[in-house]
Each structure stands twice: as structure tokens, then as C-alpha cells.
Design a protein around this motif. Structure first.
Motif, short mmCIF file in Angstrom:
data_model
loop_
_atom_site.label_atom_id
_atom_site.label_comp_id
_atom_site.label_asym_id
_atom_site.label_seq_id
_atom_site.Cartn_x
_atom_site.Cartn_y
_atom_site.Cartn_z
N ALA A 2 58.58 37.91 28.50
CA ALA A 2 57.70 38.56 27.52
C ALA A 2 56.24 38.34 27.86
CB ALA A 2 58.01 38.05 26.11
N ALA A 3 55.90 37.13 28.31
CA ALA A 3 54.51 36.84 28.69
C ALA A 3 54.08 37.70 29.87
CB ALA A 3 54.36 35.36 29.01
N ILE A 4 54.93 37.79 30.88
CA ILE A 4 54.60 38.61 32.05
C ILE A 4 54.48 40.08 31.66
CG2 ILE A 4 55.48 39.42 34.29
CD1 ILE A 4 54.46 36.54 34.32
N ALA A 5 55.40 40.54 30.83
CA ALA A 5 55.36 41.93 30.38
C ALA A 5 54.07 42.23 29.64
CB ALA A 5 56.57 42.24 29.50
N GLN A 6 53.61 41.29 28.82
CA GLN A 6 52.36 41.47 28.07
C GLN A 6 51.17 41.60 29.03
OE1 GLN A 6 51.69 41.92 24.85
NE2 GLN A 6 49.50 42.02 25.25
N VAL A 7 51.13 40.74 30.03
CA VAL A 7 50.03 40.77 31.01
C VAL A 7 50.03 42.11 31.76
CG1 VAL A 7 49.17 39.73 33.14
CG2 VAL A 7 49.89 38.27 31.24
N VAL A 8 51.19 42.53 32.21
CA VAL A 8 51.27 43.79 32.96
C VAL A 8 50.92 44.98 32.07
CG1 VAL A 8 52.87 45.34 34.18
CG2 VAL A 8 52.92 42.88 34.63
N ALA A 9 51.40 44.97 30.82
CA ALA A 9 51.09 46.07 29.90
C ALA A 9 49.60 46.14 29.59
CB ALA A 9 51.89 45.91 28.61
N ALA A 10 48.97 44.98 29.46
CA ALA A 10 47.54 44.96 29.12
C ALA A 10 46.67 45.34 30.31
CB ALA A 10 47.14 43.57 28.61
N LEU A 11 47.04 44.86 31.49
CA LEU A 11 46.16 45.03 32.66
C LEU A 11 46.50 46.24 33.52
CD1 LEU A 11 45.86 41.29 33.75
CD2 LEU A 11 44.37 42.60 32.23
N GLY A 12 47.72 46.71 33.46
CA GLY A 12 48.12 47.86 34.28
C GLY A 12 47.24 49.08 34.07
N PRO A 13 46.92 49.45 32.82
CA PRO A 13 46.10 50.65 32.60
C PRO A 13 44.65 50.53 33.11
CG PRO A 13 47.34 50.09 30.62
CD PRO A 13 47.50 48.95 31.56
N ILE A 14 44.21 49.31 33.45
CA ILE A 14 42.84 49.16 33.93
C ILE A 14 42.80 48.73 35.39
CG2 ILE A 14 41.77 48.77 31.69
CD1 ILE A 14 41.87 45.75 32.32
N ALA A 15 43.89 48.99 36.10
CA ALA A 15 43.96 48.61 37.51
C ALA A 15 43.06 49.49 38.39
CB ALA A 15 45.40 48.68 38.00
N ASP A 16 42.48 50.52 37.81
CA ASP A 16 41.57 51.37 38.59
C ASP A 16 40.12 50.87 38.51
OD1 ASP A 16 41.31 51.94 35.89
OD2 ASP A 16 41.02 54.10 36.20
N ARG A 17 39.89 49.80 37.76
CA ARG A 17 38.54 49.25 37.64
C ARG A 17 38.22 48.30 38.80
NH1 ARG A 17 37.66 48.03 31.18
NH2 ARG A 17 38.44 50.04 30.45
N ASP A 18 37.00 47.83 38.81
CA ASP A 18 36.53 46.91 39.85
C ASP A 18 36.99 45.50 39.51
OD1 ASP A 18 35.23 45.41 41.74
OD2 ASP A 18 33.21 45.89 41.02
N TRP A 19 37.97 44.99 40.24
CA TRP A 19 38.50 43.65 39.98
C TRP A 19 37.78 42.58 40.79
CZ3 TRP A 19 44.11 42.60 38.30
CH2 TRP A 19 44.49 43.49 37.30
N SER A 20 36.63 42.92 41.36
CA SER A 20 35.83 41.92 42.08
C SER A 20 34.86 41.21 41.13
CB SER A 20 35.07 42.56 43.24
OG SER A 20 34.08 43.46 42.75
N VAL A 21 34.87 41.59 39.85
CA VAL A 21 34.01 40.94 38.87
C VAL A 21 34.63 39.61 38.45
CG1 VAL A 21 33.12 43.16 38.04
CG2 VAL A 21 35.10 42.12 36.90
N PRO A 22 33.82 38.67 37.92
CA PRO A 22 34.38 37.40 37.48
C PRO A 22 35.41 37.59 36.36
CG PRO A 22 31.99 37.26 37.64
CD PRO A 22 32.36 38.71 37.82
N ALA A 23 36.43 36.75 36.39
CA ALA A 23 37.46 36.77 35.35
C ALA A 23 37.01 35.86 34.21
CB ALA A 23 38.79 36.29 35.92
N GLY A 24 36.47 36.45 33.17
CA GLY A 24 36.00 35.67 32.02
C GLY A 24 34.96 34.66 32.44
N THR A 25 35.19 33.41 32.10
CA THR A 25 34.24 32.34 32.43
C THR A 25 34.62 31.62 33.73
OG1 THR A 25 35.48 30.75 31.10
CG2 THR A 25 33.70 31.95 29.98
N LEU A 26 35.64 32.10 34.42
CA LEU A 26 36.07 31.46 35.66
C LEU A 26 35.13 31.80 36.81
CD1 LEU A 26 39.92 32.20 35.61
CD2 LEU A 26 38.71 30.21 34.69
N GLU A 27 35.19 31.00 37.85
CA GLU A 27 34.45 31.32 39.08
C GLU A 27 35.21 32.32 39.93
OE1 GLU A 27 33.35 27.75 41.13
OE2 GLU A 27 32.30 26.93 39.39
#
Length: 197
Positions: A10-35
């Protein structure tokens, strides 16, 4: 088991459902407050969860199995998310087929399959949140899963924060947020070993 392969699924499914629709965006940006970038964070999810599966299968007692998994350097964001999902599904299958009596090394204690499933949920959900935050999206994980993971990995916090939203309590327990009257934790550690050990 308190935390099951179904919870991790269920956790994996939630992540994929949330992030799949935005896979066309620029993923080279920082992830939240992470480096890390969003791409690196998704790759970490896949590597970490495959590593947990390796621990369960090989059962080392004093170290991690010596391997690292990574996405192809030319992989698109959608393909890196697929890599993260693959790591999660491999861990789900491993937890489902492992004896509950199996123990394997983790710095937080000799963990059983339930412990690795719970740790996999934390990695997927918190880093899924990091990626979503980096890309400007809300993230809403399943609260029942969060409550079971909190009880398994952070039993003291689960008892002390029983009235808090389980996602907020889990986020606080991993040093991500403040809660009313509780400052953000600078150091934290979950319990990988079974609660009965």
C-alpha cells in the motif's frame, strides 16, 4: 505481524500513484529539504528496499549484504520511479515468502521480515513525501499503515502520541517536523528488532 507485506504494498502504491502523474517534470530539483534531487531520492528508495530484501534472503548477522542497486543513468523520471517501485515490490515478495522467525542485520537491531517491511514503509513514504514536496505537490499517505509502522518501529512514540495524526507522529519520530509542544528531533532511531526480542 503488525506490519505486513500488504502495508508495504500500500505504501509503494501510494508513492507511485502520487508521483507517477508528475514524472514529466524536472526531477533534478532538490527533494524537499534533502540535499538529494528528486531523481536521487527515488533511486535511493529502490536501492534501499532491494537492500532490505537482500538482508532477509541472505540473513547476515553483522553487516549489510555488499551490493548497491541503481537506475540507469539515462533513465527518465518515470523509469526511475519504476525502479523505486521494483525495489518495493521485490521487498514485498520477499517479506511475503520469508519465515517470521528470520533475523538479519540492521544497525537498529536484528530485524525480522516485519521490521524490514516497516522500515521499507518509512523509506517509501517519507522519501515519497520529499519528492512530492520538491515538485510542489501534497502527499497523503494511508494513516492506518502509518499507525502500524509507528507502533512497530517507534513503540514509545506510538504510546506517547496516541492522539496525534499517525502521519504527523511518524514524521515527528523521524525528525521531519515539530509537533505542538514537541520540538523537531535532531537525533532519532527506530527499533528494527522485534518488540518481543
Amino acid at each position: 505481524m503488525t506490519v505486513t507485506a500488504d502495508d508495504l504494498d500500500a505504501a509503494i502504491a501510494q508513492v507511485v500513484a502520487a508521483l507517477g502523474p508528475i514524472a514529466d517534470r524536472d526531477w533534478s530539483v532538490p527533494a524537499g529539504t534533502l540535499e538529494w534531487t528528486c531523481r536521487q531520492t527515488a533511486e535511493h528508495i529502490g536501492d534501499c528496499l532491494m537492500s532490505y530484501a537482500g538482508q532477509i534472503v541472505v540473513r547476515p548477522t553483522g553487516r549489510y549484504v555488499r551490493f548497491m542497486a541503481e537506475a540507469d543513468e539515462k533513465a527518465s523520471p518515470a523509469e526511475v520511479l519504476e525502479f523505486a517501485e521494483a525495489g518495493g515490490r521485490i521487498l514485498v515478495a520477499t517479506v511475503r515468502t520469508a519465515s517470521p522467525h528470520v533475523r538479519a542485520y540492521h544497525p537498529s537491531g536484528m530485524a525480522d521480515p516485519e521490521g524490514f517491511a516497516a522500515m521499507g514503509c518509512v523509506e517509501a513514504l517519507l522519501h515519497g513525501q520529499d519528492i512530492a514536496q520538491g515538485l510542489g505537490l501534497p502527499f497523503d499517505p494511508p494513516r492506518d499503515v502509518c499507525a502500524r509502522v509507528l507502533a512497530r518501529l517507534f513503540p514509545r512514540a506510538a504510546a506517547d502520541l496516541g492522539s496525534a495524526d499517525p502521519w504527523h507522529a511518524l514524521s515527528w519520530s523521524t525528525g521531519r517536523i515539530e509537533l505542538p509542544g514537541l520540538p523537531r528531533l535532531r537525533e532519532w532511531r527506530w527499533r528494527g528488532a522485534p518488540l518481543s526480542d
